[in-house]
Design a protein around this motif. Structure first.
Motif, PDB file in Angstrom:
ATOM      1  N   GLN A  63     -11.495 -14.091  -7.929  1.00 49.26           N
ATOM      2  CA  GLN A  63     -10.243 -13.390  -8.153  1.00 49.26           C
ATOM      3  C   GLN A  63      -9.222 -13.889  -7.233  1.00 49.26           C
ATOM      4  O   GLN A  63      -8.015 -14.036  -7.420  1.00 49.26           O
ATOM      5  CB  GLN A  63     -10.547 -12.046  -8.176  1.00 49.26           C
ATOM      6  N   GLN A  67     -14.359   4.447 -11.184  1.00 47.64           N
ATOM      7  CA  GLN A  67     -13.775   3.675 -12.371  1.00 47.64           C
ATOM      8  C   GLN A  67     -12.049   3.974 -12.537  1.00 47.64           C
ATOM      9  O   GLN A  67     -11.374   3.211 -12.833  1.00 47.64           O
ATOM     10  CB  GLN A  67     -14.275   4.473 -13.604  1.00 47.64           C
ATOM     11  N   ALA A 125     -10.406   1.526 -10.258  1.00 45.81           N
ATOM     12  CA  ALA A 125     -10.415   0.423 -10.788  1.00 45.81           C
ATOM     13  C   ALA A 125      -9.494   0.247 -12.037  1.00 45.81           C
ATOM     14  O   ALA A 125      -8.775  -0.689 -12.482  1.00 45.81           O
ATOM     15  CB  ALA A 125     -11.852   0.115 -11.523  1.00 45.81           C
ATOM     16  N   PHE A 126      -9.303   1.373 -12.892  1.00 41.53           N
ATOM     17  CA  PHE A 126      -8.332   1.267 -13.787  1.00 41.53           C
ATOM     18  C   PHE A 126      -6.874   1.260 -13.266  1.00 41.53           C
ATOM     19  O   PHE A 126      -6.047   0.538 -13.785  1.00 41.53           O
ATOM     20  CB  PHE A 126      -8.273   2.815 -14.495  1.00 41.53           C
ATOM     21  N   SER A 127      -6.891   1.978 -12.202  1.00 44.16           N
ATOM     22  CA  SER A 127      -5.343   1.937 -11.358  1.00 44.16           C
ATOM     23  C   SER A 127      -4.903   0.611 -11.001  1.00 44.16           C
ATOM     24  O   SER A 127      -3.941   0.269 -10.954  1.00 44.16           O
ATOM     25  CB  SER A 127      -5.464   2.850 -10.142  1.00 44.16           C
ATOM     26  N   SER A 171      -6.095  -2.346 -12.268  1.00 47.22           N
ATOM     27  CA  SER A 171      -6.204  -3.182 -13.394  1.00 47.22           C
ATOM     28  C   SER A 171      -5.254  -3.982 -14.042  1.00 47.22           C
ATOM     29  O   SER A 171      -5.007  -4.998 -14.744  1.00 47.22           O
ATOM     30  CB  SER A 171      -6.948  -2.571 -14.631  1.00 47.22           C
ATOM     31  N   HIS A 172      -3.805  -3.402 -13.739  1.00 48.41           N
ATOM     32  CA  HIS A 172      -2.699  -4.002 -14.298  1.00 48.41           C
ATOM     33  C   HIS A 172      -2.460  -5.164 -13.420  1.00 48.41           C
ATOM     34  O   HIS A 172      -1.525  -5.935 -13.839  1.00 48.41           O
ATOM     35  CB  HIS A 172      -1.636  -2.957 -13.877  1.00 48.41           C
ATOM     36  N   ASN A 173      -2.975  -5.537 -12.068  1.00 48.80           N
ATOM     37  CA  ASN A 173      -3.152  -6.945 -11.607  1.00 48.80           C
ATOM     38  C   ASN A 173      -1.501  -7.133 -11.175  1.00 48.80           C
ATOM     39  O   ASN A 173      -1.081  -8.264 -10.979  1.00 48.80           O
ATOM     40  CB  ASN A 173      -3.841  -7.922 -12.402  1.00 48.80           C
ATOM     41  N   THR A 194      -3.913  -2.641  -1.514  1.00 48.43           N
ATOM     42  CA  THR A 194      -4.283  -1.063  -1.757  1.00 48.43           C
ATOM     43  C   THR A 194      -4.145  -0.301  -0.705  1.00 48.43           C
ATOM     44  O   THR A 194      -5.039  -0.472   0.180  1.00 48.43           O
ATOM     45  CB  THR A 194      -5.573  -1.268  -2.532  1.00 48.43           C
ATOM     46  N   GLU A 227     -14.144  -3.374  -6.403  1.00 51.17           N
ATOM     47  CA  GLU A 227     -14.170  -4.557  -7.470  1.00 51.17           C
ATOM     48  C   GLU A 227     -12.827  -5.198  -7.482  1.00 51.17           C
ATOM     49  O   GLU A 227     -12.573  -6.343  -8.370  1.00 51.17           O
ATOM     50  CB  GLU A 227     -13.760  -3.475  -8.885  1.00 51.17           C
ATOM     51  N   PHE A 228     -12.024  -5.015  -6.655  1.00 54.41           N
ATOM     52  CA  PHE A 228     -10.754  -5.769  -6.260  1.00 54.41           C
ATOM     53  C   PHE A 228     -10.805  -6.194  -4.836  1.00 54.41           C
ATOM     54  O   PHE A 228      -9.711  -5.998  -4.172  1.00 54.41           O
ATOM     55  CB  PHE A 228      -9.522  -5.030  -6.762  1.00 54.41           C
TER      56      PHE A 228
END
Length: 602
Positions: free
Chosen positions: A34, A138, A141-143, A145-147, A152, A171-172
């Motif tokens: 990543q 989760q 991770a959704f938050s 996920s927009h990359n 953070t 996860e990031f």
């Protein structure tokens, strides 16, 4: 390893590294892949970017679309019902204002649920509480996920929230990441007064009006609750792991110092983006060594028993395999250096005034119990031994000297107990943990007949009928993760406290949970395997002789159970109301407590 590191700390760390080698390499490979993609927003299409900046002002649009500027993700647990998170309301604007003069930006990437076990104690909602940790992971991770983000900022404090946010952020892990704490409310009535009124209410000596008055005097303003429960344990452990600014965990919410720390953390993190010389991704911060440092701080402070679950799940999210035995072995060599409720009578504000986390870290470093070759988010390990001060409108850090209150944080030649706060118990009933730091030595060994129940409400009813006025081991089963989400059994503590106070020998054995405020009763909790999955706790019958021994680590049914069939309980039938039906998939897929009680890593 450190040359002078305690041999047990070194040995435990080495076996964690070896046990985790394949999984950790897999985790790092994903994070570095990543990272190799560079700034996330650089890979987005024009349409992607337009959606992401549509609501921003013209200046922010220009800054966000400028790849030389940092755009930080704010993942917030704000809500205005829970005191610990209510103070986060103004933080996003404060962070944005601090970044703006430098041309950097921040966006609220998302919000995560923020349940309070204090509100749901004894209520149906408590059955969903533990699952909220993985749901928060989760949601985090959704938050992200927009990359769109270069770093953070995690705004979360309490029980399942902060661990869940960290699990999601991992996860990031290519992004620099930090927690922004908010601090505790001011001290209300004393912890001794709280316990006294709660026990009197359980015994019928005072009425509900007196109980409510006491509780409202205890929990009375914005900020984290002041006892050393799971929320404050999160803050202490994550600071010890290097996940926030040194000395920031317990600074009061409304102080100038708190304001300065929040702004400083945001500005510093914005300088750590991919491609900068200060780049420090989360995967470099959360390592086997930083994890062990957090565990040692947990044990030395007598932290929450919930972290015997949460730390396993956090470790797994970072590709690290941690076991209860690791915790137990560390506990044998880590002394109790902090004396706060429930281990003592002082609260978290008194801990902060005595020197807080930097003072504790200094003591542990003096005792050769910490890895110093770690990379905290901000600075180096030596900076974790310094406390922040607000002097002449400037933020400065000063090295700790010695405890400002030796009754709360011990001096170099003194300890409150020779070993740490957690003990693993094993035997023919399976595996369990006990928070021993609050249990008097005289109460750590109990051998008595079993009184068997399937929920805490049954125990309460039996107590009110006068059926528990005897030596007994109270067994509460079918309260594990798969049965009903593993609720905290807070109703039991005043009841069992009264039985003990009356002169009886009493212990608790359960596949359910308690918290950092689990009290002075020897409690073998998180029993694994749980009753619903065939654990031996399901074979116990009324009157069986049970041995709970925190000194030798025994958890035994001394009565023969050959030929018995395990008890049955249709737990799912009881989970179809108050939102719990939505979590059936979690109950079916959750791992055992000794594996982190996670439906993400089952």
């Amino acid at each position: 390893m450190n040359k002078q590191l305690n041999p047990m700390v070194s040995a435990v760390t080495e076996r964690i590294v070896e046990r985790s080698r394949a999984l950790r390499q897999q985790f790092l490979a994903v994070a570095k892949q990543q990272q190799s993609k560079g700034k996330g927003k650089a890979s987005l299409s024009c349409g992607n970017l337009a959606h992401a900046v549509a609501a921003s002002c013209s200046q922010d649009k220009a800054n966000i679309l400028d790849l030389t500027r940092a755009n930080l993700a704010i993942v917030s647990a704000y809500n205005d019902m829970l005191s610990a998170h209510q103070v986060y309301k103004e933080y996003p604007d404060q962070i944005k204002q601090a970044l703006a003069p430098l041309g950097h930006t921040a966006q609220i990437a998302g919000g995560v649920p923020a349940m309070c076990d204090g509100v749901t104690q004894g209520q149906p909602g408590m059955d969903m509480s533990l699952f909220s940790r993985d749901l928060i992971a989760q949601s985090t991770a959704f938050s992200l996920s927009h990359n769109m983000f270069d770093g953070t900022l995690l705004l979360g404090i309490c029980d399942k929230i902060a661990p869940g946010q960290l699990m999601g952020a991992l996860e990031f892990a290519h992004l620099p990441t930090a927690f922004i704490p908010a601090g505790p409310m001011g001290s209300g009535i004393t912890n001794d007064q709280k316990v006294d009124v709660r026990q009197k209410y359980a015994a019928g000596v005072v009425d509900e009006t007196a109980l409510l008055q006491m509780e409202c005097a205890s929990y009375h303003s914005p900020g984290t609750c002041t006892f050393y429960g799971t929320a404050n344990t999160n803050q202490l452990v994550f600071e010890a792991m290097g996940l926030m600014l040194p000395g920031s965990a317990f600074v009061p919410p409304t102080s100038a110092l708190r304001h300065a720390l929040t702004e400083y953390a945001a500005v510093r993190l914005a300088s750590m983006t991919i491609g900068s010389r200060h780049y420090r991704p989360l995967y470099e911060v959360v390592t086997e060594k930083s994890l062990v440092n957090g565990l040692i701080a947990l044990l030395a402070s007598g932290g929450s028993s919930n972290h015997t679950i949460h730390m396993l799940a956090v470790a797994r999210a970072a590709g690290i395999l941690l076991t209860w035995q690791d915790l137990s072995d560390l506990s044998d060599v880590v002394p109790l250096l902090v004396n706060v409720y429930p281990n003592g009578s002082a609260d978290i504000n008194a801990f902060e005034q005595a020197g807080g986390v930097p003072m504790l870290m200094t003591r542990l470093h003096q005792a050769q119990l910490l890895h110093s070759d770690v990379k905290p988010v901000f600075g180096e390990f030596i900076d974790q031994l310094k406390s922040p001060q607000w002097v002449d409108n400037q933020l400065v850090w000063q090295a700790c000297d010695e405890s400002k209150d030796p009754t709360v944080i011990s001096l170099p030649d003194s300890v409150f107990q020779p070993s740490g706060g957690i003990k693993v118990l094993t035997g023919n009933l399976g595996q369990a943990v006990m928070k021993v730091s609050a249990v008097a030595v005289a109460h750590r060994e109990v051998e008595a007949p079993a009184k068997v129940f399937h929920c805490q409400h049954e125990v309460e009813a039996a107590y009110q009928r006068g059926e528990l006025n005897q030596d007994c081991v109270v067994v509460v089963r079918f309260n594990g993760p798969a049965a009903n989400g593993m609720p905290e059994l807070h109703k039991l503590m005043p009841i069992l406290g009264n039985i003990q106070k009356a002169g009886y020998h009493v212990a608790l054995v359960t596949d359910g949970r308690l918290s950092g405020a689990s009290g002075k009763i020897p409690a073998a909790i998180h029993v694994s395997p749980e009753a619903l999955r065939g654990g031996a706790i399901g074979l116990i019958e009324e009157g069986d002789l049970i041995r709970v021994d925190a000194n030798t680590g025994q958890l035994e049914n001394l009565t023969a159970t050959t030929g018995r069939t395990g008890a049955q309980c249709d737990t799912e039938r009881l989970q179809q109301s108050w939102g719990r039906g939505l979590f059936k998939i979690c109950r079916e897929n959750v791992s055992s407590a000794d594996q982190g009680a996670s439906f993400l890593y089952s």
